[in-house]
Structure formats: structure tokens, C-alpha cells
Design a protein around this motif. Sequence first.
Motif, PDB file in Angstrom:
ATOM      1  N   LEU A 275      -5.804  18.095  14.458  1.00  0.00           N
ATOM      2  CA  LEU A 275      -5.117  18.193  13.179  1.00  0.00           C
ATOM      3  C   LEU A 275      -6.133  18.192  12.035  1.00  0.00           C
ATOM      4  O   LEU A 275      -6.993  17.317  11.966  1.00  0.00           O
ATOM      5  CB  LEU A 275      -4.127  17.046  12.999  1.00  0.00           C
ATOM      6  N   ASP A 276      -6.041  19.189  11.179  1.00  0.00           N
ATOM      7  CA  ASP A 276      -6.945  19.287  10.033  1.00  0.00           C
ATOM      8  C   ASP A 276      -6.360  18.613   8.794  1.00  0.00           C
ATOM      9  O   ASP A 276      -7.008  17.799   8.150  1.00  0.00           O
ATOM     10  CB  ASP A 276      -7.249  20.752   9.713  1.00  0.00           C
ATOM     11  N   LYS A 277      -5.115  18.976   8.460  1.00  0.00           N
ATOM     12  CA  LYS A 277      -4.569  18.515   7.190  1.00  0.00           C
ATOM     13  C   LYS A 277      -3.052  18.469   7.260  1.00  0.00           C
ATOM     14  O   LYS A 277      -2.422  19.190   8.041  1.00  0.00           O
ATOM     15  CB  LYS A 277      -4.994  19.459   6.067  1.00  0.00           C
ATOM     16  N   ALA A 278      -2.463  17.627   6.414  1.00  0.00           N
ATOM     17  CA  ALA A 278      -1.003  17.515   6.328  1.00  0.00           C
ATOM     18  C   ALA A 278      -0.578  17.745   4.885  1.00  0.00           C
ATOM     19  O   ALA A 278      -1.289  17.377   3.944  1.00  0.00           O
ATOM     20  CB  ALA A 278      -0.545  16.137   6.810  1.00  0.00           C
ATOM     21  N   TYR A 279       0.595  18.350   4.715  1.00  0.00           N
ATOM     22  CA  TYR A 279       1.126  18.644   3.384  1.00  0.00           C
ATOM     23  C   TYR A 279       2.590  18.218   3.335  1.00  0.00           C
ATOM     24  O   TYR A 279       3.287  18.215   4.355  1.00  0.00           O
ATOM     25  CB  TYR A 279       1.051  20.138   3.063  1.00  0.00           C
ATOM     26  N   LEU A 280       3.063  17.889   2.124  1.00  0.00           N
ATOM     27  CA  LEU A 280       4.484  17.608   1.909  1.00  0.00           C
ATOM     28  C   LEU A 280       4.960  18.446   0.737  1.00  0.00           C
ATOM     29  O   LEU A 280       4.367  18.422  -0.342  1.00  0.00           O
ATOM     30  CB  LEU A 280       4.722  16.121   1.621  1.00  0.00           C
ATOM     31  N   TYR A 281       6.041  19.204   0.956  1.00  0.00           N
ATOM     32  CA  TYR A 281       6.645  20.032  -0.093  1.00  0.00           C
ATOM     33  C   TYR A 281       7.997  19.420  -0.446  1.00  0.00           C
ATOM     34  O   TYR A 281       8.846  19.238   0.436  1.00  0.00           O
ATOM     35  CB  TYR A 281       6.842  21.461   0.395  1.00  0.00           C
ATOM     36  N   GLY A 282       8.201  19.131  -1.731  1.00  0.00           N
ATOM     37  CA  GLY A 282       9.449  18.484  -2.112  1.00  0.00           C
ATOM     38  C   GLY A 282       9.578  17.156  -1.397  1.00  0.00           C
ATOM     39  O   GLY A 282       8.626  16.381  -1.319  1.00  0.00           O
ATOM     40  N   ASP A 283      10.756  16.891  -0.862  1.00  0.00           N
ATOM     41  CA  ASP A 283      10.931  15.636  -0.122  1.00  0.00           C
ATOM     42  C   ASP A 283      11.458  15.874   1.286  1.00  0.00           C
ATOM     43  O   ASP A 283      11.937  14.948   1.935  1.00  0.00           O
ATOM     44  CB  ASP A 283      11.891  14.692  -0.869  1.00  0.00           C
ATOM     45  N   ASP A 284      11.328  17.149   1.781  1.00  0.00           N
ATOM     46  CA  ASP A 284      11.921  17.388   3.089  1.00  0.00           C
ATOM     47  C   ASP A 284      11.159  18.385   3.958  1.00  0.00           C
ATOM     48  O   ASP A 284      11.641  18.751   5.020  1.00  0.00           O
ATOM     49  CB  ASP A 284      13.382  17.860   2.936  1.00  0.00           C
ATOM     50  N   LEU A 285       9.995  18.858   3.534  1.00  0.00           N
ATOM     51  CA  LEU A 285       9.270  19.836   4.341  1.00  0.00           C
ATOM     52  C   LEU A 285       7.832  19.369   4.548  1.00  0.00           C
ATOM     53  O   LEU A 285       7.088  19.189   3.579  1.00  0.00           O
ATOM     54  CB  LEU A 285       9.297  21.216   3.686  1.00  0.00           C
ATOM     55  N   VAL A 286       7.478  19.157   5.802  1.00  0.00           N
ATOM     56  CA  VAL A 286       6.132  18.714   6.180  1.00  0.00           C
ATOM     57  C   VAL A 286       5.424  19.859   6.893  1.00  0.00           C
ATOM     58  O   VAL A 286       6.019  20.534   7.738  1.00  0.00           O
ATOM     59  CB  VAL A 286       6.192  17.479   7.106  1.00  0.00           C
ATOM     60  N   ARG A 287       4.170  20.062   6.541  1.00  0.00           N
ATOM     61  CA  ARG A 287       3.354  21.085   7.207  1.00  0.00           C
ATOM     62  C   ARG A 287       2.124  20.420   7.805  1.00  0.00           C
ATOM     63  O   ARG A 287       1.420  19.669   7.121  1.00  0.00           O
ATOM     64  CB  ARG A 287       2.944  22.157   6.194  1.00  0.00           C
ATOM     65  N   LEU A 288       1.896  20.668   9.082  1.00  0.00           N
ATOM     66  CA  LEU A 288       0.726  20.144   9.771  1.00  0.00           C
ATOM     67  C   LEU A 288      -0.175  21.312  10.150  1.00  0.00           C
ATOM     68  O   LEU A 288       0.219  22.188  10.928  1.00  0.00           O
ATOM     69  CB  LEU A 288       1.132  19.361  11.019  1.00  0.00           C
ATOM     70  N   LYS A 289      -1.365  21.331   9.595  1.00  0.00           N
ATOM     71  CA  LYS A 289      -2.335  22.390   9.883  1.00  0.00           C
ATOM     72  C   LYS A 289      -3.261  21.902  10.986  1.00  0.00           C
ATOM     73  O   LYS A 289      -3.927  20.883  10.845  1.00  0.00           O
ATOM     74  CB  LYS A 289      -3.127  22.730   8.622  1.00  0.00           C
ATOM     75  N   MET A 290      -3.301  22.645  12.103  1.00  0.00           N
ATOM     76  CA  MET A 290      -4.088  22.232  13.263  1.00  0.00           C
ATOM     77  C   MET A 290      -4.993  23.372  13.738  1.00  0.00           C
ATOM     78  O   MET A 290      -4.842  24.526  13.315  1.00  0.00           O
ATOM     79  CB  MET A 290      -3.165  21.769  14.395  1.00  0.00           C
ATOM     80  N   ARG A 291      -5.911  23.040  14.623  1.00  0.00           N
ATOM     81  CA  ARG A 291      -6.807  24.016  15.244  1.00  0.00           C
ATOM     82  C   ARG A 291      -6.669  23.896  16.762  1.00  0.00           C
ATOM     83  O   ARG A 291      -6.944  22.850  17.338  1.00  0.00           O
ATOM     84  CB  ARG A 291      -8.263  23.764  14.841  1.00  0.00           C
ATOM     85  N   ASP A 292      -6.227  25.000  17.378  1.00  0.00           N
ATOM     86  CA  ASP A 292      -6.165  25.056  18.834  1.00  0.00           C
ATOM     87  C   ASP A 292      -7.392  25.822  19.315  1.00  0.00           C
ATOM     88  O   ASP A 292      -7.688  26.915  18.826  1.00  0.00           O
ATOM     89  CB  ASP A 292      -4.883  25.767  19.281  1.00  0.00           C
ATOM     90  N   PHE A 293      -8.116  25.258  20.263  1.00  0.00           N
ATOM     91  CA  PHE A 293      -9.398  25.831  20.654  1.00  0.00           C
ATOM     92  C   PHE A 293      -9.254  27.188  21.346  1.00  0.00           C
ATOM     93  O   PHE A 293     -10.187  27.981  21.369  1.00  0.00           O
ATOM     94  CB  PHE A 293     -10.157  24.853  21.551  1.00  0.00           C
ATOM     95  N   ASP A 294      -8.085  27.458  21.907  1.00  0.00           N
ATOM     96  CA  ASP A 294      -7.874  28.754  22.553  1.00  0.00           C
ATOM     97  C   ASP A 294      -7.204  29.763  21.628  1.00  0.00           C
ATOM     98  O   ASP A 294      -7.466  30.961  21.716  1.00  0.00           O
ATOM     99  CB  ASP A 294      -7.006  28.583  23.810  1.00  0.00           C
ATOM    100  N   ARG A 295      -6.349  29.273  20.742  1.00  0.00           N
ATOM    101  CA  ARG A 295      -5.543  30.187  19.928  1.00  0.00           C
ATOM    102  C   ARG A 295      -5.946  30.213  18.460  1.00  0.00           C
ATOM    103  O   ARG A 295      -5.445  31.021  17.696  1.00  0.00           O
ATOM    104  CB  ARG A 295      -4.063  29.809  20.040  1.00  0.00           C
TER     105      ARG A 295
END
Length: 725
Positions: free
Chosen positions: A27-47
Motif C-alpha cells: 500500500l502506497d497511499k490512502a485518500y478520503l473523498y467526502g465522508d463515504d469514499l476511500v481510495r487505497l493506492k497499492m503496488r502489485d509486483f506482477d500487475r
Amino acid sequence: MDPKRELTSVDLAALVGELGAYEGAKLDKAYLYGDDLVRLKMRDFDRGRLELIIEVGEVKRAHTVAPERVPDAPGRPPQFAMMLRNRLSGADFAGVEQFEFDRILEFTFEREDGTTRIIVELFGQGNVAVTDGEYEVIDCLETVRLKSRTVVPGSRYEFPDSRTNPLTVSREAFDYEMEESDTDVVRTLATQLNFGGLYAEEICTRAGVEKAMDISDAGEDVYDRLYEAIERLALDLRNSNFDPRLYFADESEDDDGSEDGEENDGDGGDSSPERVVDATPFPLEEHVELPSEPYDSYLSALDDYFFRLELEEEGEPDPTDQRPDFEEEIAKQERIIEQQQGAIEGFEQEADMLREQAESLYAEYGLVDDILSTIQEARAQDRPWDEIEERFEAGAEQGIEAAEAVIDVDGSEGIVTVEVDGEYIDLETTQGVEQNADRLYTEAKAVEEKKEGALAAIENTRKDLEEAKRRRDQWEADDGEDEGDDADETEREDRDWLSMPSVPIRENEPWYDRFRWFHTSDGYLVIGGRNADQNEELVKKYLEPGDKVLHTQAHGGPVTVLKATDPSEASSSDIELPETSIEEAAQFAVSYASVWKDGRYAGDVYAVDSDQVTKTPESGEYLEKGGFAIRGDRTYYDDTPVGVAVGIQCEPYTRVIGGPPSAVVDQAATTIELEPGRYAQADAAKRLYRRFREQFEDESFVRKIASPDRIQHFMPPGGSRIAEE
């Protein structure tokens, strides 16, 4: 058929299998938009890059999305997002599970310092709870206090009461649940067996059982067929035997009455339907009449589904409207500025972190030197890296401080990761303490240079933004001349902002926005400090002749300045400020002071002229930061009632405003009044945000300009509640 807006339990069971393929992603970073949307930015070594979206509002979903479809990063990350980043940055994705057959997903992340679980509730009001490895809640988007369960920070997370899992139910338990019902077959499958409406109907269709058959008429043969259909469905889910489909609304009959497949225009163009209604992990007999498209994976089908759904709900622009889309251009430039500001903030944080790491090395010089010397001596004796790592592990078990500080030894890179003052620091083992510290200082300087480049870029973007606003204002001015000023004014007065499907965004950033502020009902600006530094700045920099200064008798109130003129205008002591404005400024001063925080409903305020305020103490006096001395008489406003309203203004600018209700109500399209109460500031802000989203037809407008963080900017310190509740 209405489009699906929430994932079903069957959908989640299918998702678990596909998401499990990404175990090990970082997992690289996490974001919150408004009060109901979470985004998790990750790195998969194959994809490569992996983006996970979790939404728990009116739309409830959890799936990966294509990187080009992720929303632009918000400007300043809220506390929830920062908490996620602190706990998860660099963590490994260890897997995801569905809680029984409920609409709950549990994502697990592992890091050297512990386990973090993100529990996503995709039912009811929706929620995201973050817990440690022992399920103690660290934070959550919504606090839950029910008789049956509690989800609050500091408590152990409580799952909902267990229900029948139809995918694992025994034949005896299945028969029992069916026989306990007093309704028809399909309703029994939907409720007693927890399949929900769509899959209850699907099971009946696959089993060849009449949906409306009364349970009392269902014999052993019916139970056999239903149970076999359930077992086949469960087997497909367990084995990930998927054939995903994206379904569209049935448009087999066009407006002119032609049947599906008949050519109306003869152009041979794409006739694929447009309006999506469902995405499923395998073809459904219940949807056999609907047009569909196959997909290679269920995750990609869901990505396309919700992407198209959002586009459809946003609607297409009116082709007859020849007005340039200034709002979109302005919004684009503002998004770029937000991204640049986020980058600048990130550069600042990274540079500060690197400098702090360098200083930590010097602060623990002996400890770090011991670690590096041990490695260098071992390597000089040609000892392998595995042996060095084992030596540190053995030392840690013996309680040797230097060995306990070693977190990881990477022989391939010649790097050792140590924990110093709570920071994980990568050290180059061929260098000493000073060289590693110098390297960190050099990296910090390079990051600072990136920040300078970003600052230059943001200035160029600001110029582009101002140019877009200038062209918009010119267009509207020209348009106003054609139609007449009176007609334009009438249109503005009659405009129903709450019912507009798309509210144009017109933001600005006034110089006073970082302070507390409002405009009185007479149009005068009132500004107040948020802390001692701002109190100091207001008195030293912005206090002009003719201004009024107000302060509460109670300790801990903001310096409140009622401005007679704008800083860009010549100051004047000849302006007589209206009494209504002074009284509103007094209410502002008492509302944002400790009076509100203490749960009191009134307090005493005094007002003085600007020339009575000084930062120079008399002999024997001492003024702390943010303090000031008053010379001369004061005018008192005893028992001034507290009162705050927070609203959304749509004209001339779109923004959140807040202050005394008598001033704010007439300046906003809608307002909500507050009073001292039991809800913490952040929780109260979320309640207001939901209220505003319910009031506006254009919910995306509220999300863009009135996030909970922005609403909180205008709320008093301490607990609050909505006045009419």
C-alpha cells in the motif's frame, strides 16, 4: 429496471476470490473523498499500480478501478486519511474475507509494527472501520451505538449478529429455515436464507420452482431442487467459476416501434445499449432478456459498470446550449491547483521527515554507529548477509539495544532498516553515521527543489484560472447587457439552487479564508483568530483605524475584528459601524470562544476601538503570544447569546459560510443552525454534510465544495448538535 447501486452478498463472495489474487501488494497511499469514499493506492509486483475504491454512501461498492478512472486526489487529506497513511504506508495486503454471508468485507494489512484491518460495511448507512490486529477500533467513518452492537474508536469492533449462510447451510438447517416460514418460496429464500431479492428469484428459476408458491405447498421434491441449485451456486463461487456479465436496460423496441435487430438508420453503426443496470459474476437466467457484454474478470466488469453508471447519472450536456463550459474549465484548473497544493504539502512533509531522520541519527549516534560498525566488520570478514541478519536476531532476543533497533537487513541492496525515535530509517551499510545523515539532508534539499518547481507551476495554473474566470465574467456581463440588468437580477433571485440538477461552481480564495470569518447582515467583514499566532497577526497586521475589536470576558476567546474597510482600501476612522454589525460580531466572538466549548449558551463580550488596542505592555506587565492590552473604556455586551449557522452560498460564489444566523441565513442557499451539544466537531460536521447532500439535487456539487473538513472549518470548538434535533 433500476440500476444496481449496492453490491449483493453473492457479489462480495465473488469479489473475495478475485481480490485475493493481489495478496502481497504494497500500500502506497490512502485518500478520503467526502465522508463515504476511500481510495487505497497499492503496488502489485506482477500487475503494477493497483487502485481499490471503497464507497459506503448511497452507492455501496468495493472493487479495483483502472488508474485513469480514479478521482483526482483531494487537496488536504483529512484526519481519517492521514491515520490510514500512518498505519498502512508500506504495509502488505494480506488478504480479504467476507464476514459469513453478510455484506461486510474485512481487508487485512500486515506491517512490521502490527496488523491493521479495514472492515467495510456495505449495508444500511454504510461504514468503514479501521481496527488493529485485535479488532480494537482505531477510527471509523460513522460511530454506531445500538443495543445490538457498538462501533466507536477505542472499543472492540462488534460484527452484526450471525445469520444463516446459504452457501454453507446443511440440508437439515435448510429444511428447518424453509419450514419455519409463513410466506412464499421466493420471499423465504430472500429473507430466511439471506439471498436477497435478485438471487432468490435466480435460485427459483434455476430450480424450476414457481416463485410465488406458498411454502405449505412445497414438498420434498421442491426442497431437493432448490437445495441443489444453491449447492451449484456455492460451488461456482468457491471455485471462482465465473463468466462475468455487464447488463444493460432492455431497449429492444426503439421509439419508432422497430424490433431489436432491425436497422432504423441504415448506417450500420454501433447499436450496443447504453444504460447499465447490473454487473454479475456469471450469467443470470433472470436477466436472460437483457442485452449484455462478457468480461474477463468480475472486477473489470464492476469497474466499467460503476464508471458508466456515474457518467449516466451526471447526464449529457444540452447540445442547444452554446455557452462555453466555463465551470468545467475553472473546475479543471482548480483540481490542478489542488493536486499541486497536495504535491507541495507532500514535498514539505517528505523534506521534514528526511531532516528529522538525519537529526535522529545524530541524536542516537552511538547506537547507529554500533549497528553500522558491526555490519562493516562482518562484511570485511566475508560473512554472508544471512548470517549477519541471524546475528542481529539473536542479539535482539538477548535484549541488546542495537540489535533490537534493526528491523530488516537487505543484503541485495546493502541496506539496513533501523528504528530510531519511532522512525524507520534506511541506512547504507558501506557508509558511516555522518555520511548517512548527509545523504538524508541532501535528499531533503532535492525534495525542497521539487517544491520550488511546484510553486512556480502553481502560479502559472493560478493565472490560467484567473483568465478562465475573467472570460466567464465577461461572457456573463455581455449576456446581461443583451437581456437587461433587471431581468438578470430577477433570474438570480428566482433561482432555486437546491433543485438545480447542476450547480455551477464559482470558487474564490479570499485573503481572510484561513481565519474565522463572516460578513455581517450590513456587509461588513468580521475576522477572528483560530489560535494565538493568528490573534497576534490580526492585531499587528490587519487592525486599522475605524475597526472595532471584540473579545469575550472568558479566557480562551479569539481576537475578533469588525473591519471598517478592506485592507486594499484606504483606512478610515470616520465610518460609523452599524450597531447590528457590532452585535453580530459580539455573537461571533462568544460563539467561537470557550463559552461554546463549555456547553454554555451565553457570555459577556466587550468592544473597543482599534486605537485602544496595543501590543506594548506597561512597565511590570507581561503579554503572552496572542495577547494584547486595552487602554480606555470598554463597551460591554452582557449575556450575549451564542449562535452559529453553517450554510452553502451559491451566489456570487459557491462556498461554505458560517457565523451568526442573522447574518448567514440571507447570504446562503440553505443553512443549518447549531447549538452546543454532545457531538464532537468532526462527527457534527459529517451530520451537516449529509443534511446538505439531502437538500441539494446536485449531490456532486456538495461533495466538491462542502466536504466535512470544509464544514468543520466554520464550526465552533467543542461539541455541537443541530438545533432542531
